[in-house]
Design an enzyme around this catalytic site. Structure first.
Site, short mmCIF file in Angstrom:
data_model
loop_
_atom_site.label_atom_id
_atom_site.label_comp_id
_atom_site.label_asym_id
_atom_site.label_seq_id
_atom_site.Cartn_x
_atom_site.Cartn_y
_atom_site.Cartn_z
N GLN A 196 1.73 -6.27 -2.91
CA GLN A 196 2.10 -6.33 -1.48
C GLN A 196 3.42 -5.58 -1.28
OE1 GLN A 196 1.07 -9.75 -2.86
NE2 GLN A 196 -0.87 -8.75 -2.60
N ASP A 206 0.82 -1.22 0.00
CA ASP A 206 0.00 0.00 0.00
C ASP A 206 0.84 1.26 0.00
OD1 ASP A 206 -2.29 -1.67 0.22
OD2 ASP A 206 -1.92 -1.82 2.36
N ASP A 220 2.99 14.83 1.07
CA ASP A 220 2.03 15.89 1.42
C ASP A 220 1.27 15.58 2.71
OD1 ASP A 220 1.09 13.84 -0.48
OD2 ASP A 220 -0.88 14.72 -0.10
N VAL A 233 3.35 14.14 -4.21
CA VAL A 233 2.84 15.21 -3.35
C VAL A 233 1.32 15.30 -3.41
CG1 VAL A 233 4.95 16.60 -3.33
CG2 VAL A 233 3.31 16.91 -5.19
N GLY A 234 0.68 14.27 -3.92
CA GLY A 234 -0.79 14.24 -4.01
C GLY A 234 -1.18 13.03 -4.83
N THR A 288 -9.89 -4.76 0.96
CA THR A 288 -10.75 -5.27 2.04
C THR A 288 -11.53 -4.17 2.75
OG1 THR A 288 -8.91 -5.04 3.57
CG2 THR A 288 -9.20 -7.20 2.55
P1 IMP Z 1 -3.03 -12.83 2.14
O1 IMP Z 1 -2.10 -12.30 1.10
O2 IMP Z 1 -4.48 -12.55 1.83
O3 IMP Z 1 -2.78 -14.26 2.48
O4 IMP Z 1 -2.74 -12.02 3.50
C1 IMP Z 1 -1.51 -12.15 4.19
C2 IMP Z 1 -1.08 -10.82 4.78
O5 IMP Z 1 -0.72 -9.93 3.75
C3 IMP Z 1 -2.17 -10.09 5.58
O6 IMP Z 1 -1.56 -9.38 6.63
C4 IMP Z 1 -2.74 -9.11 4.58
O7 IMP Z 1 -3.34 -7.99 5.20
C5 IMP Z 1 -1.48 -8.72 3.83
N1 IMP Z 1 -1.73 -8.25 2.48
C6 IMP Z 1 -2.03 -9.00 1.39
N2 IMP Z 1 -2.16 -8.22 0.31
C7 IMP Z 1 -1.91 -6.97 0.70
C8 IMP Z 1 -1.81 -5.72 -0.01
O8 IMP Z 1 -1.99 -5.61 -1.22
N3 IMP Z 1 -1.50 -4.64 0.77
C9 IMP Z 1 -1.24 -4.74 2.10
N4 IMP Z 1 -1.31 -5.87 2.77
C10 IMP Z 1 -1.62 -6.98 2.09
#
Ligand code: IMP
Length: 428
Positions: free
Chosen positions: A224, A13, A333, A414-415, A301
């Site tokens: 991820q 993220d 920002d 910055v945005g 989610t």
């Molecule tokens: P899974 O990938 O659904 O098995 O989740 C395993 C861990 O990775 C959990 O803590 C999720 O919240 C985190 N996770 C999976 N995908 C993302 C993502 O795209 N961004 C942030 N966390 C993620």
């Protein structure tokens, strides 16, 4: 040019969609190489239109770019089709999306098992996205997975689903007291969905290698982040694949020597979704401030993200395990209007200062941040387009992060908009 890897340097993220989108016009290919629809990328176009992508590479929003879902990805076919429809309904051309024949299909039983397993784990749960990612990769490694190309042969597909369900149904019914799944229904459902994506199935590793031979530029888009990597992350609170740069070669089918740039995405502070240790996590009003100002809600989610100050130990670690050559620092920002901005420069672990990632899980659980305070800035920086436009204190903050992280900060967000980026050094 060759291949560029884009990788989140923290727990995901970090704003990778913005970086992909920025590079989009200079690329011929964008490839997803791991993960599945646990990911969520938000892209904001210059006209203000917002797109949330989960499975499809963000290059789909740039006309002319070829998009590939690589062999390392796990694909939930119903999610793929729904995402394609969502894009087509908004007049996005999806004809340039190809799907690796070797990617694994995420089946309905994977989702069922992900959910019951998390419930069963209680306090020890991982906090997964509940999308079936872990169970699908388990089947891949156990060599009982169903791959995309299997939909081209009904007999093989049936054999594989029957074999998988023979075991899974026992687990679902006998251990978790749930209903089993009917193999015929699963096969029929999969074949029906396959009608919507069959024409996209390709030998993508061959196409990508031909593209490299022609001198085209490929972006390998990680999902991820580094600390969610199953090998290099905060195990067991990780995802079940390898987002780190090495995973890109495997998950796309190109040689590692083809990768000449590794672009790390680094948020100006830290967030995490799901369970697991997080040394700079804030539980006070500053944590709430970062969450609110940064809009820190999961794209996939809808869960609120945990927030904390910037952690340079993590950034240094990410630089090292990915071989990061350049950083894209996002969301600077969000930090405007703070009196001082803390940076975690090292940890204290059981009374000792530690500058690098602790070797053991226990060490990381015990890590307490050692902060350095940087003077803040009050100005609205969202209109800045060069580094020199930034207030001096914001410049100093960036330069300090660069020094601590060990790689050049080449772009600064910055945005949320596509144009709200400062480019200090061109990536492509
Ligand atoms: P899974 O990938 O659904 O098995 O989740 C395993 C861990 O990775 C959990 O803590 C999720 O919240 C985190 N996770 C999976 N995908 C993302 C993502 O795209 N961004 C942030 N966390 C993620």
């Amino acid at each position: 040019m060759a291949a560029i890897v884009l990788i989140g340097a923290q727990w995901g993220d970090e704003g990778k969609g913005k970086a992909t989108d920025l590079l989009g016009e200079k690329l011929q290919w964008v490839v997803r190489y791991q993960g599945g629809n646990n990911a969520g990328h938000t892209v904001v176009l210059p006209n203000g239109e917002t797109f949330a992508l989960h499975l499809i590479p963000s290059g789909i929003l740039t006309p002319g770019v070829n998009n590939v879902i690589g062999n390392g990805v796990v694909v939930d076919p119903s999610v793929l089709l729904a995402e394609l429809k969502g894009l087509e309904d908004r007049d996005v051309d999806t004809s340039r999306l190809l799907l690796s024949a070797d990617a694994h299909l995420l089946m309905p039983y994977h989702v069922a098992i992900d959910k019951v397993t998390e419930r069963f784990l209680g306090n020890s749960k991982i906090g997964t996205t509940g999308r079936g990612i872990g169970p699908c990769y388990q089947d891949k490694i156990a060599r009982v997975g169903v791959r995309v190309a299997d939909v081209l042969d009904e007999k093989i597909l049936t054999q594989k689903v029957e074999a998988a369900l023979e075991v899974k149904n026992q687990i679902l019914t006998k251990i978790y007291n749930r209903k089993g799944l009917d193999p015929n229904e699963v096969v029929d459902g999969t074949l029906e969905l396959a009608e919507g994506f069959k024409h996209r199935i390709s030998d993508t590793r061959l196409l990508l290698n031909h593209a490299l031979e022609r001198g085209e530029t490929i972006l390998l888009e990680g999902s991820q982040g580094t600390l969610l990597d199953v090998d290099h992350g905060t195990y067991p609170y990780v995802t079940s694949s390898n987002p780190t740069a090495g995973g890109a070669a495997v998950g796309a089918g190109i040689g590692p020597g083809r990768i000449d740039t590794v672009l790390g995405i680094l948020k100006a502070y830290t967030t995490r979704v799901g369970e697991g240790p997080f040394p700079t996590e804030l539980f006070d009003e500053w944590g709430a401030y970062l969450a609110k100002t940064g809009g820190e809600v999961g794209v996939t989610t809808g869960r609120a993200r945990r927030t904390g100050w910037f952690d340079a130990v993590i950034a240094r670690y990410a630089t090292r395990v990915n071989g990061i050559t350049d950083y894209f620092l996002t969301k600077l920002d969000v930090l405007s209007s703070l009196e001082t901005v803390p940076i975690c420069v090292a940890y204290e672990v059981d009374g000792e200062r530690v500058d690098d990632m602790p070797m053991t899980q226990t060490g990381f659980h015990h890590a307490k941040p050692i902060y350095e305070e940087m003077p803040g800035w009050w100005e609205d920086i969202s209109g800045c387009r060069t580094f020199e436009d930034l207030p001096k204190n914001a410049q100093d903050y960036v330069l300090r992060l660069e020094e601590l992280s060990g790689a050049h900060i080449s772009c600064i967000g910055v945005g949320p908009g596509r144009d709200q980026t400062i480019v200090r050094r061109e990536i492509v």
